[in-house]
Design a protein around this motif. Structure first.
Motif, short mmCIF file in Angstrom:
data_model
loop_
_atom_site.label_atom_id
_atom_site.label_comp_id
_atom_site.label_asym_id
_atom_site.label_seq_id
_atom_site.Cartn_x
_atom_site.Cartn_y
_atom_site.Cartn_z
N ASP A 93 23.29 2.84 -15.09
CA ASP A 93 22.21 3.13 -15.04
C ASP A 93 21.54 2.35 -13.78
O ASP A 93 22.20 0.90 -13.76
CB ASP A 93 21.37 2.86 -16.24
CG ASP A 93 20.05 3.71 -16.03
OD1 ASP A 93 19.71 4.43 -15.34
OD2 ASP A 93 19.41 3.30 -17.22
N VAL A 94 20.67 2.39 -13.24
CA VAL A 94 20.05 1.57 -11.98
C VAL A 94 18.47 2.20 -11.98
O VAL A 94 18.18 3.25 -12.28
CB VAL A 94 20.75 2.17 -10.65
CG1 VAL A 94 20.43 3.17 -9.97
CG2 VAL A 94 20.44 0.57 -9.74
N GLY A 95 17.80 1.32 -11.58
CA GLY A 95 16.09 1.59 -11.32
C GLY A 95 15.36 0.94 -12.39
O GLY A 95 15.75 0.44 -13.37
N LYS A 96 14.14 1.48 -12.37
CA LYS A 96 13.36 0.86 -13.45
C LYS A 96 13.58 1.40 -14.71
O LYS A 96 14.11 2.45 -15.16
CB LYS A 96 11.73 1.73 -12.95
CG LYS A 96 10.83 1.14 -14.17
CD LYS A 96 9.26 1.75 -13.75
CE LYS A 96 8.22 1.32 -14.53
NZ LYS A 96 7.09 1.94 -14.62
N ALA A 98 16.27 0.33 -16.23
CA ALA A 98 17.56 0.72 -16.45
C ALA A 98 18.31 -0.04 -17.44
O ALA A 98 18.07 -1.28 -18.00
CB ALA A 98 18.50 0.16 -15.20
N HIS A 113 24.36 -2.09 -16.65
CA HIS A 113 23.29 -1.71 -15.40
C HIS A 113 23.48 -2.16 -14.20
O HIS A 113 24.09 -3.36 -14.13
CB HIS A 113 21.89 -1.85 -15.92
CG HIS A 113 21.20 -3.00 -15.89
ND1 HIS A 113 21.02 -3.65 -14.84
CD2 HIS A 113 21.17 -4.12 -16.90
CE1 HIS A 113 20.57 -4.87 -14.99
NE2 HIS A 113 20.65 -5.06 -16.17
N ASN A 134 21.19 -2.93 -11.53
CA ASN A 134 20.16 -3.66 -11.05
C ASN A 134 20.45 -5.04 -10.68
O ASN A 134 21.06 -5.67 -11.50
CB ASN A 134 18.88 -3.62 -11.91
CG ASN A 134 18.18 -2.25 -12.18
OD1 ASN A 134 18.50 -1.47 -11.40
ND2 ASN A 134 17.34 -2.22 -12.98
N GLY A 135 20.19 -5.26 -9.23
CA GLY A 135 20.55 -6.83 -8.90
C GLY A 135 22.00 -7.06 -8.82
O GLY A 135 22.52 -8.22 -9.18
N LEU A 172 22.30 1.13 -3.66
CA LEU A 172 22.44 0.19 -4.82
C LEU A 172 21.67 -0.78 -4.36
O LEU A 172 20.90 -1.75 -5.20
CB LEU A 172 23.82 -0.10 -5.27
CG LEU A 172 24.61 1.06 -5.92
CD1 LEU A 172 25.90 0.54 -6.41
CD2 LEU A 172 23.81 1.25 -7.16
N GLN A 195 18.99 -1.40 -2.68
CA GLN A 195 17.51 -1.28 -2.96
C GLN A 195 17.11 -1.90 -4.32
O GLN A 195 15.83 -2.29 -4.42
CB GLN A 195 17.10 0.23 -3.15
CG GLN A 195 17.32 0.92 -1.80
CD GLN A 195 16.82 2.44 -1.94
OE1 GLN A 195 15.92 2.90 -1.61
NE2 GLN A 195 17.56 3.27 -2.69
N PHE A 196 17.90 -1.91 -5.25
CA PHE A 196 17.58 -2.57 -6.66
C PHE A 196 18.13 -3.84 -6.64
O PHE A 196 17.84 -4.54 -7.94
CB PHE A 196 18.24 -1.58 -7.68
CG PHE A 196 17.96 0.17 -7.29
CD1 PHE A 196 16.70 0.43 -7.86
CD2 PHE A 196 18.85 0.65 -6.96
CE1 PHE A 196 16.32 1.71 -7.84
CE2 PHE A 196 18.49 1.85 -6.93
CZ PHE A 196 17.09 2.54 -7.22
N SER A 197 18.16 -4.55 -5.71
CA SER A 197 18.33 -6.20 -5.65
C SER A 197 17.13 -6.79 -5.59
O SER A 197 15.88 -6.52 -5.36
CB SER A 197 18.99 -6.42 -4.59
OG SER A 197 20.52 -5.89 -4.66
#
Length: 233
Positions: A42-45, A47, A54, A56-57, A124, A126-128
């Motif tokens: 999963d990724v994003g808000k 996640a 996930h 994110n980051g 991907l 963008q979610f850093s």
């Protein structure tokens, strides 16, 4: 002033080149490619961890460090050995997860096309925490000569020669197949064994001792060791 002109021209040329590489990346297409990953990641808000952690980051994160995520023993060892998710290692891992972690739980044959990996990584990043601080994927990065499951040159190794060579391996890895502290390498498929040693040889895997050993091995010797350890059970 004249002395500054060539330097300025070079700088502008480099910036122009970086821009062309960045513009070649298609984030929207990367999002569509990520649909193939959604079963496990999963990724994003908001996640959450799924079968895998996930994402994110994920850039500059040490492997196997997301709280609550389930990791294989192999991935935990890779993190302990120093594996960190940079744009370089993510590119190599996405091409074929076994390039970096032989015993990964990620059952995925890999993304062969450079353009696909470039677009997925652009999505991907963008979610850093600080996307602007992550370098763009360059053409040279995406064209790295990383080992691949799509590459069928695993060679037919001489198991007897492999047994002769195996002493350096069994000084750490137990020929009995015991897996305490150091992973077992007995019974491995030949492709997995060859991919692992080629990855150490090219410096894609971070373990310094294994890099040193692998760099001394020829393709014939790698194939022979792969044949020998496959026969051990």
């Amino acid at each position: 002033m004249r002395a500054l002109i060539p330097t300025l021209a070079l700088t502008l040329g480099l910036l122009s080149g970086a821009t062309s590489v960045a513009s070649a990346q298609d984030i929207a297409r990367g999002e569509r490619l990520f649909n193939a990953c959604l079963r496990c990641h999963d990724v994003g808000k908001d996640a959450k961890n799924r079968i895998g952690p996930h994402l994110n980051g994920v850039f500059d994160r040490k492997a196997a460090t997301i709280e609550g995520a389930t990791y294989s023993k192999a991935m935990k060892r890779a993190g302990a050995d120093g594996l960190r998710w940079t744009i370089d290692t993510l590119n190599i891992y996405i091409q074929n997860p076994k390039n970096l972690v032989s015993g990964t739980r990620m059952n995925y044959r890999g993304m062969r096309k450079e353009k696909d990996r470039s677009d997925l990584l652009a999505y991907l990043r963008q979610f850093s925490v600080s996307p602007a601080n992550i370098p763009e994927a360059s053409a040279s990065l995406l064209q790295q000569d990383a080992p691949s499951l799509h590459e069928e040159t695993y060679l037919d190794g001489d198991a007897e020669y492999g047994e002769y060579l195996s002493g350096e391996c069994t000084s750490c890895h137990q020929s009995s197949g015991a897996d305490k502290g150091i992973p077992s390498i007995t019974g491995w498929s030949q492709p997995d064994f060859v991919i692992a040693l080629r990855a150490y040889k090219k410096g894609h895997r971070p373990h310094p001792v294994m890099q040193m050993i692998a760099k001394r091995l020829s393709e014939e010797e790698i194939a022979a060791l792969a044949a020998y350890f496959k026969e051990l059970h």
